[in-house]
Design an enzyme around this catalytic site. Sequence first.
Site, PDB file in Angstrom:
ATOM      1  N   GLU A 206       1.001  -1.199  -0.513  1.00 30.53           N
ATOM      2  CA  GLU A 206       0.274  -0.029   0.226  1.00 30.53           C
ATOM      3  C   GLU A 206       1.127   0.600   0.347  1.00 30.53           C
ATOM      4  O   GLU A 206       2.010   1.221   0.747  1.00 30.53           O
ATOM      5  CB  GLU A 206      -1.221  -0.142   0.984  1.00 30.53           C
ATOM      6  N   HIS A 447     -31.006  -8.398  24.166  1.00 25.50           N
ATOM      7  CA  HIS A 447     -29.961  -8.402  25.170  1.00 25.50           C
ATOM      8  C   HIS A 447     -29.717 -10.147  24.358  1.00 25.50           C
ATOM      9  O   HIS A 447     -30.841 -10.868  25.098  1.00 25.50           O
ATOM     10  CB  HIS A 447     -29.759  -8.472  26.077  1.00 25.50           C
TER      11      HIS A 447
HETATM   12  P1  NAD Z   1      -9.542   1.951  -2.559  1.00 23.89           P
HETATM   13  O1  NAD Z   1      -9.940   2.651  -3.537  1.00 23.89           O
HETATM   14  O2  NAD Z   1     -10.194   0.901  -1.759  1.00 23.89           O
HETATM   15  O3  NAD Z   1      -8.307   0.942  -2.619  1.00 23.89           O
HETATM   16  C1  NAD Z   1      -7.044   1.982  -3.553  1.00 23.89           C
HETATM   17  C2  NAD Z   1      -6.123   1.412  -3.268  1.00 23.89           C
HETATM   18  O4  NAD Z   1      -4.589   1.305  -3.226  1.00 23.89           O
HETATM   19  C3  NAD Z   1      -5.608   2.218  -2.270  1.00 23.89           C
HETATM   20  O5  NAD Z   1      -5.165   2.071  -0.374  1.00 23.89           O
HETATM   21  C4  NAD Z   1      -4.420   3.927  -2.199  1.00 23.89           C
HETATM   22  O6  NAD Z   1      -4.080   4.628  -1.600  1.00 23.89           O
HETATM   23  C5  NAD Z   1      -3.620   2.716  -2.870  1.00 23.89           C
HETATM   24  N1  NAD Z   1      -2.973   2.747  -3.962  1.00 23.89           N
HETATM   25  C6  NAD Z   1      -2.895   3.429  -5.371  1.00 23.89           C
HETATM   26  N2  NAD Z   1      -2.515   3.195  -6.236  1.00 23.89           N
HETATM   27  C7  NAD Z   1      -1.032   2.306  -5.621  1.00 23.89           C
HETATM   28  C8  NAD Z   1       0.223   1.846  -5.745  1.00 23.89           C
HETATM   29  N3  NAD Z   1       0.709   1.991  -6.665  1.00 23.89           N
HETATM   30  N4  NAD Z   1       0.733   1.252  -5.028  1.00 23.89           N
HETATM   31  C9  NAD Z   1       0.550   0.635  -3.767  1.00 23.89           C
HETATM   32  N5  NAD Z   1      -0.971   1.120  -4.015  1.00 23.89           N
HETATM   33  C10 NAD Z   1      -1.914   2.194  -4.209  1.00 23.89           C
HETATM   34  O7  NAD Z   1      -9.646   0.694  -4.318  1.00 23.89           O
HETATM   35  P2  NAD Z   1      -9.960  -0.547  -5.107  1.00 23.89           P
HETATM   36  O8  NAD Z   1      -9.725  -1.141  -3.839  1.00 23.89           O
HETATM   37  O9  NAD Z   1      -9.690  -0.789  -6.314  1.00 23.89           O
HETATM   38  O10 NAD Z   1     -11.910  -0.463  -5.069  1.00 23.89           O
HETATM   39  C11 NAD Z   1     -12.128   0.102  -6.033  1.00 23.89           C
HETATM   40  C12 NAD Z   1     -12.990   0.994  -5.025  1.00 23.89           C
HETATM   41  O11 NAD Z   1     -14.447  -0.265  -5.840  1.00 23.89           O
HETATM   42  C13 NAD Z   1     -14.137   1.578  -4.215  1.00 23.89           C
HETATM   43  O12 NAD Z   1     -13.022   2.361  -3.691  1.00 23.89           O
HETATM   44  C14 NAD Z   1     -14.919   0.852  -3.660  1.00 23.89           C
HETATM   45  O13 NAD Z   1     -16.022   2.474  -4.213  1.00 23.89           O
HETATM   46  C15 NAD Z   1     -15.576   0.014  -4.388  1.00 23.89           C
HETATM   47  N6  NAD Z   1     -15.560  -1.091  -3.950  1.00 23.89           N
HETATM   48  C16 NAD Z   1     -16.775  -1.200  -2.565  1.00 23.89           C
HETATM   49  C17 NAD Z   1     -16.543  -2.412  -1.942  1.00 23.89           C
HETATM   50  C18 NAD Z   1     -17.407  -2.306  -0.328  1.00 23.89           C
HETATM   51  O14 NAD Z   1     -18.153  -1.528  -0.044  1.00 23.89           O
HETATM   52  N7  NAD Z   1     -17.458  -3.563   0.150  1.00 23.89           N
HETATM   53  C19 NAD Z   1     -15.628  -3.536  -1.727  1.00 23.89           C
HETATM   54  C20 NAD Z   1     -14.895  -3.514  -3.342  1.00 23.89           C
HETATM   55  C21 NAD Z   1     -14.863  -2.361  -3.873  1.00 23.89           C
END
Ligand code: NAD
Length: 474
Positions: A206, A447
């Site tokens: 990350e 509860h």
């Molecule tokens: P995300 O935005 O949640 O997470 C992406 C992560 O990648 C971030 O923490 C960012 O800092 C990191 N990142 C970016 N570039 C990077 C790099 N070059 N090297 C290392 N880390 C890097 O995106 P996601 O996990 O791809 O999901 C996309 C979207 O899909 C989510 O934002 C959400 O809106 C949706 N989603 C929602 C759910 C849910 O509601 N439970 C589940 C899955 C996806």
Amino acid sequence: MPDEAGTTQLAVIGGGPGGYAAAFLAADLGLKVTLIDEQAQPGGVCLYRGCIPSKALLHAARVLTEAREASRWGIEFQPPRVDVDRLRAWKQEVVGKLTGGLAQIAKQRQVEYIRGRASLLDARTLSVATHDSGDKRLGFEYAILATGSFPAMLPGLPQSMRILDSTSALDLSSVPKTLLVVGGGYIGLELGTVYAALGTEVSVVEMLDGLLPGADRDLVAQLAKRIEKIFHKVMLSTKVAEMKEGKSGITVKFEGASAEGGEQVYEKVLVSVGRKPNSAIPGLEKTRVQKDAKAFIRIDAQRRTAEPTIYAVGDVAGEPMLAHKASHEGRTAVEAIAGHKVAFEPRAIPAVVFTDPEVAWCGLTETEAARENRPVKVARFPWAASGRAVTLDRSDGVTKLVIDPETERVLGVGITGVGAGDLIAEGVLAVEMAALASDVALTIHPHPTLSETVMEAAEVFYGQATDIYRPKKS
Ligand code: NAD
Ligand code: FAD
């Protein structure tokens, strides 16, 4: 020339949660509706390759983990044997049931469903390249664009079957020995949890200094502790500098805090670094619809674009990219089209990360309050004091309320723990209804349930929680 398919009052492009919710409400309101999607049945990303298949696999992961942990309570199971083909088939069955159900509901509501790819010809006409009967032309009074989003990719990656996005990771073609997850957000942590439970050695990289950057740090702390245990390695403040395909896997070079100079080889790599709006809709340039700098379609409070006949909802129209936000926007757009006085102005859109434990929040977060210099009081109830959490052997949780100190209104709620995704619904209602902390504290909760943690967090605010001694500071 495309065939004339006639006219419709409302054309909805995209059959995901934004599109089908809009189409169904419009039909209920008496409009003639046409729903267009490339899949055989409605469902979109959420049902085919997002929310639903990931949650089916996370359920299987939870069962595997509970079976392993049951030895602590004196129950020993044999090590599980996972039949990946059957697991995949069951997941597809779940998807099939739900998308089939949507197709049936569309029929019952007399929503015309056209399978194909839509392009706009102008602000009142579109064309659909169908799978079986050529191009069809459709005139419309209104259109709703609900074309969703697609996974962002890192630049310069080699073309390789070993590099997965969320769609191919959910296909579950195999259970690799090792998996590098790039991006510690929603997808990386949810799918990393699935693969870890199936026996893969999962590492996550990350680029920022914490997992789930959008969530309050205290909510993430409990999850991070468990992730440290179930994942092989968590590399924070670190990025991928280079990936090369070799015979036995992908060789990855890192840069940043956990880079440690060397290279690592992974059998597979999942890239989950965010999603991008699917706004390159053919023919959009023939209308007055505008996009912002991140390519989201610009909309107003009614979800109307700069072209009065065209609305946009869901992932294509802005953050947060969540299914429940898409469907509410879809319903708002339809009501606006039907002439109702309506605006999309939620006080709280819940966010749930379906990890183990789950992390959920809604309304004002502590981080946002600090950023805005907004005075708030935070009342926390640790799950170690919850009878229900202890019976589940899952006291790794916390429930907190973010409260306005003057009015005592609940402005936000955050929960980490098993089932937090279900529990947050009460928080959303509290924020939307402008409940006071006393309303929550005085509401009798059953509860022993985890829902009591919401009530007890409100009691903590008054320094009078039954199950924990936290006197009010004067
Ligand atoms: P995300 O935005 O949640 O997470 C992406 C992560 O990648 C971030 O923490 C960012 O800092 C990191 N990142 C970016 N570039 C990077 C790099 N070059 N090297 C290392 N880390 C890097 O995106 P996601 O996990 O791809 O999901 C996309 C979207 O899909 C989510 O934002 C959400 O809106 C949706 N989603 C929602 C759910 C849910 O509601 N439970 C589940 C899955 C996806
Ligand atoms: P989508 O669901 O993306 O649907 C858009 C549809 O439009 C697609 O079917 C596409 O084929 C179609 N389309 C696009 N262009 C055209 C065209 N020109 N002609 C015809 N059809 C077209 N959100 C949650 O709230 N909870 C979760 O648990 C959750 N889990 C997720 C897990 C994963 C792995 C992923 C990837 C996403 C997850 N999401 C989750 C996010 C959620 O899937 C999206 O927010 C939601 O699907 C957005 O809905 P939508 O209607 O905007 O578009």
